[in-house]
Design a protein around this motif. Sequence first.
Motif, short mmCIF file in Angstrom:
data_model
loop_
_atom_site.label_atom_id
_atom_site.label_comp_id
_atom_site.label_asym_id
_atom_site.label_seq_id
_atom_site.Cartn_x
_atom_site.Cartn_y
_atom_site.Cartn_z
N VAL A 186 6.74 25.10 57.08
CA VAL A 186 6.87 25.11 58.54
C VAL A 186 7.73 23.92 58.93
N VAL A 187 8.79 24.19 59.67
CA VAL A 187 9.67 23.12 60.14
C VAL A 187 9.96 23.35 61.61
N CYS A 188 9.80 22.31 62.42
CA CYS A 188 10.37 22.31 63.76
C CYS A 188 10.79 20.89 64.07
N GLN A 189 11.84 20.77 64.86
CA GLN A 189 12.28 19.43 65.24
C GLN A 189 12.93 19.49 66.62
N LEU A 190 13.10 18.32 67.21
CA LEU A 190 13.65 18.22 68.56
C LEU A 190 15.14 18.55 68.55
N VAL A 191 15.53 19.48 69.43
CA VAL A 191 16.93 19.85 69.55
C VAL A 191 17.29 19.95 71.03
N SER A 192 18.59 19.86 71.30
CA SER A 192 19.10 20.10 72.64
C SER A 192 20.54 20.58 72.53
N ASP A 193 20.92 21.49 73.44
CA ASP A 193 22.32 21.92 73.46
C ASP A 193 23.14 21.07 74.43
N ASP A 194 22.50 20.05 74.99
CA ASP A 194 23.17 19.13 75.91
C ASP A 194 23.50 17.84 75.17
N SER A 220 21.63 24.57 64.94
CA SER A 220 22.31 24.85 63.67
C SER A 220 21.83 23.93 62.55
N ASP A 221 21.46 22.69 62.89
CA ASP A 221 20.94 21.76 61.89
C ASP A 221 19.61 22.26 61.33
N VAL A 222 18.78 22.82 62.20
CA VAL A 222 17.48 23.34 61.75
C VAL A 222 17.67 24.60 60.92
N ARG A 223 18.58 25.47 61.35
CA ARG A 223 18.82 26.69 60.58
C ARG A 223 19.27 26.37 59.16
N GLU A 224 20.05 25.30 59.02
CA GLU A 224 20.51 24.90 57.69
C GLU A 224 19.34 24.48 56.80
N ILE A 225 18.34 23.85 57.37
CA ILE A 225 17.18 23.42 56.60
C ILE A 225 16.44 24.63 56.01
N PHE A 226 16.48 25.77 56.69
CA PHE A 226 15.78 26.97 56.23
C PHE A 226 16.59 27.77 55.22
N SER A 227 17.77 27.28 54.86
CA SER A 227 18.60 27.98 53.88
C SER A 227 17.83 28.16 52.57
N GLY A 228 17.81 29.39 52.07
CA GLY A 228 17.08 29.69 50.83
C GLY A 228 15.65 30.14 51.02
N LEU A 229 15.13 30.02 52.26
CA LEU A 229 13.78 30.48 52.57
C LEU A 229 13.86 31.82 53.30
N VAL A 230 12.83 32.61 53.18
CA VAL A 230 12.73 33.87 53.92
C VAL A 230 12.03 33.56 55.24
#
Length: 271
Positions: A186-194, A220-230
């Motif tokens: 489980v991964v979540c982190q603070l992001v903003s598009d601003d 996009s940084d978070v999506r990269e962390i999930f690379s290789g996971l389903v």
Amino acid sequence: MQETNRVVDLSVPSAARMYDWLLGGSNNFEVDQEACEMLLEVAPTTRELALNNRWFLQRVVRVLAEEHGIRQFIDFGSGLPTQRNVHQIAQETDPGARVVYIDNDPVVLALGRSLLDENDNTAILPFDMTDTEGIFAHPDLKRLIDFTEPVAALFISVLHCLPDSAGPGQLVRRVVDRLVPDSFVVVCQLVSDDPKVRDDVTELMRVQTHGNWGRVREESDVREIFSGLVVEEPGLVDVTDWRPDSDLQQRRRSIEWTEYGGLGRVPHRAR
């Protein structure tokens, strides 16, 4: 590796204690409260963000225990104990569920140990969460976690505390490499598009915590962390939208920034 042995500096705000204050907790100090007030000036809906993130933690642990049969959890950067912690939720499904918390904040460690003293299926380890070798070599982790069976590794609202130089993505991959297929992350982190929000909050937290901070990132940084996971349904989202189970809990949303992430399953590796 040596276990962390830090002294509490009450003149410096702690991200863990700031989070506690935003949740309405009492395990924080005036310096943390003042830092939170400054943060709320930059991002006024931060309290809603913290609450929605805590509800996400509770939902995802329940889903892991009830629907996926997970009975082993490692909570990296666990933060201050509050109501409905990981072990309490998991042990509602199975009293034998085992949970190891990892944190290096002295206040977190003191309160965590007092909470967990009478629970033989839990432990809190005094490590920086990036010290993968030290954590996985610790006797209490080996006592509680059977790595021949699926494990859930939790990185909930902590990776933004790590600078890029600490390699948050590499940290997750090091942990994933130690987990059997059908384990979960489980991964979540603070992001903003601003960009202004990202820069202003990052600088405020860097200054207030005396550098004990990473940065607000992008989706996009978070999506990269999930690379290789389903990635499990509903995918990577603002965690407010991750399988919400209460209209009451979802009435107020954070606006300036969000906790973005989800649940990933470790796939079976090609032979």
